[in-house]
Design a protein around this motif. Structure first.
Motif, PDB file in Angstrom:
ATOM      1  N   GLU A  99      23.884  24.046  89.631  1.00 42.85           N
ATOM      2  CA  GLU A  99      23.421  24.424  90.962  1.00 42.85           C
ATOM      3  C   GLU A  99      23.567  23.224  91.884  1.00 42.85           C
ATOM      4  O   GLU A  99      23.113  22.119  91.554  1.00 42.85           O
ATOM      5  CB  GLU A  99      21.967  24.892  90.939  1.00 42.85           C
ATOM      6  N   GLN A 100      24.244  23.429  93.007  1.00 42.72           N
ATOM      7  CA  GLN A 100      24.429  22.381  94.012  1.00 42.72           C
ATOM      8  C   GLN A 100      24.961  21.088  93.398  1.00 42.72           C
ATOM      9  O   GLN A 100      24.497  19.999  93.706  1.00 42.72           O
ATOM     10  CB  GLN A 100      23.124  22.131  94.761  1.00 42.72           C
TER      11      GLN A 100
ATOM     12  N   ALA B 188      28.665  26.026  93.340  1.00 42.69           N
ATOM     13  CA  ALA B 188      27.808  25.177  92.497  1.00 42.69           C
ATOM     14  C   ALA B 188      28.493  23.896  92.055  1.00 42.69           C
ATOM     15  O   ALA B 188      27.840  22.959  91.602  1.00 42.69           O
ATOM     16  CB  ALA B 188      27.333  25.955  91.277  1.00 42.69           C
TER      17      ALA B 188
ATOM     18  N   LYS C  19      27.283  16.059  90.955  1.00 42.32           N
ATOM     19  CA  LYS C  19      26.297  14.990  91.044  1.00 42.32           C
ATOM     20  C   LYS C  19      25.793  14.588  89.659  1.00 42.32           C
ATOM     21  O   LYS C  19      25.042  15.342  89.035  1.00 42.32           O
ATOM     22  CB  LYS C  19      25.110  15.433  91.912  1.00 42.32           C
TER      23      LYS C  19
ATOM     24  N   THR D   6      17.102  28.752  88.761  1.00 41.21           N
ATOM     25  CA  THR D   6      18.475  29.256  88.813  1.00 41.21           C
ATOM     26  C   THR D   6      18.814  30.024  87.550  1.00 41.21           C
ATOM     27  O   THR D   6      19.404  31.109  87.594  1.00 41.21           O
ATOM     28  CB  THR D   6      19.468  28.091  88.978  1.00 41.21           C
TER      29      THR D   6
END
Length: 337
Positions: free
Chosen positions: A215-216, A42, A22, A236
């Motif tokens: 993260e994500q 991740a 993202k 994180t």
């Protein structure tokens, strides 16, 4: 050398869209070792594959040495990829080919002359320390040796960039150590830019100049390895480098010490490790320090000493002691409950 700007990658799973990466942005300088660390899922592997367009980003731009990969046709992209070597966790070696043949075959497919192929294979097998194994088959090699073959194969194209996708995660600690030393040597002697992803903090500590935390699918924090270790901002990152986790102190014991005083993590960097600052605290302030745990981390360019300390005393004395430690160049973080 590597520039990612707002890179996103989505996958379709039936009617569901999965956002693996993202709006990731980062810049890697020529000749440095840049690491990306994160837990499983991740988005690290997808991110590294976007760099050489093994995965074409859904949006955003990827530039290698100023060249936008999305602007290239198929032939130009193949040429650009020759400057980008890649090593994988699973080695990807041909089981029926010898070590020599595993390194040579991609060069043959590239159309190089036989003499040049021989020179390159011998050169890079020597660099990875496998000259005496050139006639062996993968089944006759250890995991570390297989990874060295994979590294030699990637180097044989003489790339400017080497991508590493969890290259040490399947190896034992001793073998991991030898592979990290090899990557560091390759970076220093050949000047190759290395971009690696890992979930192992030790890998980042040992060889990286800078690091990003994922993260994500998002890059949540980035900076020098030293800054990330001594002053993490995101939760994180704190989970990766948290003192209480790394020292493995039982939670109930940590809570006991917090109830009887202040519990702090102290980070001594470089020359500050020579200062008897903690000893001076008890001499100059009405505070009693007790060392609960400690260790030394050898980062690529620095030595980082870590102490988990219980400070017992009045609030005013404690605050003065902390200020004194900070003035001595020591990073101080109060341990959370």
């Amino acid at each position: 050398m590597i520039e990612l700007t707002n890179v996103s990658k989505n996958f379709k799973l039936g009617e569901t869209t999965v956002e693996a990466v993202k709006e990731a942005s980062l810049h890697v300088e020529k000749g440095e070792i840049y690491g990306v660390v994160g837990y499983s899922g991740a988005g690290k592997s997808t991110l590294v594959r976007c760099i050489n367009f093994l995965e074409k980003p859904t949006s955003g731009t990827v530039k290698i040495a100023g060249q936008d990969l999305a602007s290239l046709n198929a032939k130009q992209l193949r040429e650009a990829r020759r400057k980008i070597g890649m090593i994988f966790q699973g080695y990807n070696l041909l089981k029926t080919a010898t070590v020599y043949e595993n390194v040579a075959l991609p060069l043959k497919l590239e159309g190089l002359e036989k003499q040049l192929i021989q020179e390159r294979v011998e050169k890079y097998l020597n660099i990875v320390g496998l000259t005496d194994k050139k006639d062996h088959y993968p089944a006759q090699l250890s995991g570390g040796q297989k990874q060295r073959v994979a590294i030699a194969r990637a180097l044989a194209h003489e790339p400017e960039i080497l991508l590493s996708d969890e290259a040490t995660s399947a190896l034992d600690p001793e073998t991991t150590d030898s592979i990290l030393k090899l990557l560091l040597e390759i970076n220093q002697t050949l000047g190759i830019t290395i971009f690696l992803i890992t979930h192992e903090l030790e890998v980042i500590e040992r060889i990286c100049d800078r690091v990003a935390v994922m993260e994500q699918g998002k890059i949540v924090e980035a900076g020098s390895v030293l800054d990330i270790f001594t002053n993490p901002a995101e939760e994180t990152t704190k989970r990766f480098v948290g003192s209480e986790a790394s020292f493995e102190i039982p939670p109930e014991l940590l809570q006991h010490y917090k109830q009887t005083g202040k519990l702090v993590s102290l980070y001594f960097v470089g020359q500050s490790t020579d200062e008897p600052a903690l000893a001076l605290v008890s001499r100059h302030f009405d505070v009693l320090p007790s060392i609960l745990a400690g260790g030394i981390e050898n980062l690529k360019n620095d030595t980082l000493g870590k102490l988990l300390v219980h400070l017992k005393g009045e609030e005013a004395a404690y605050n003065s002691a902390i200020q004194f430690l900070i003035e001595k160049g020591i990073t101080v973080r109060e341990v959370a409950s």
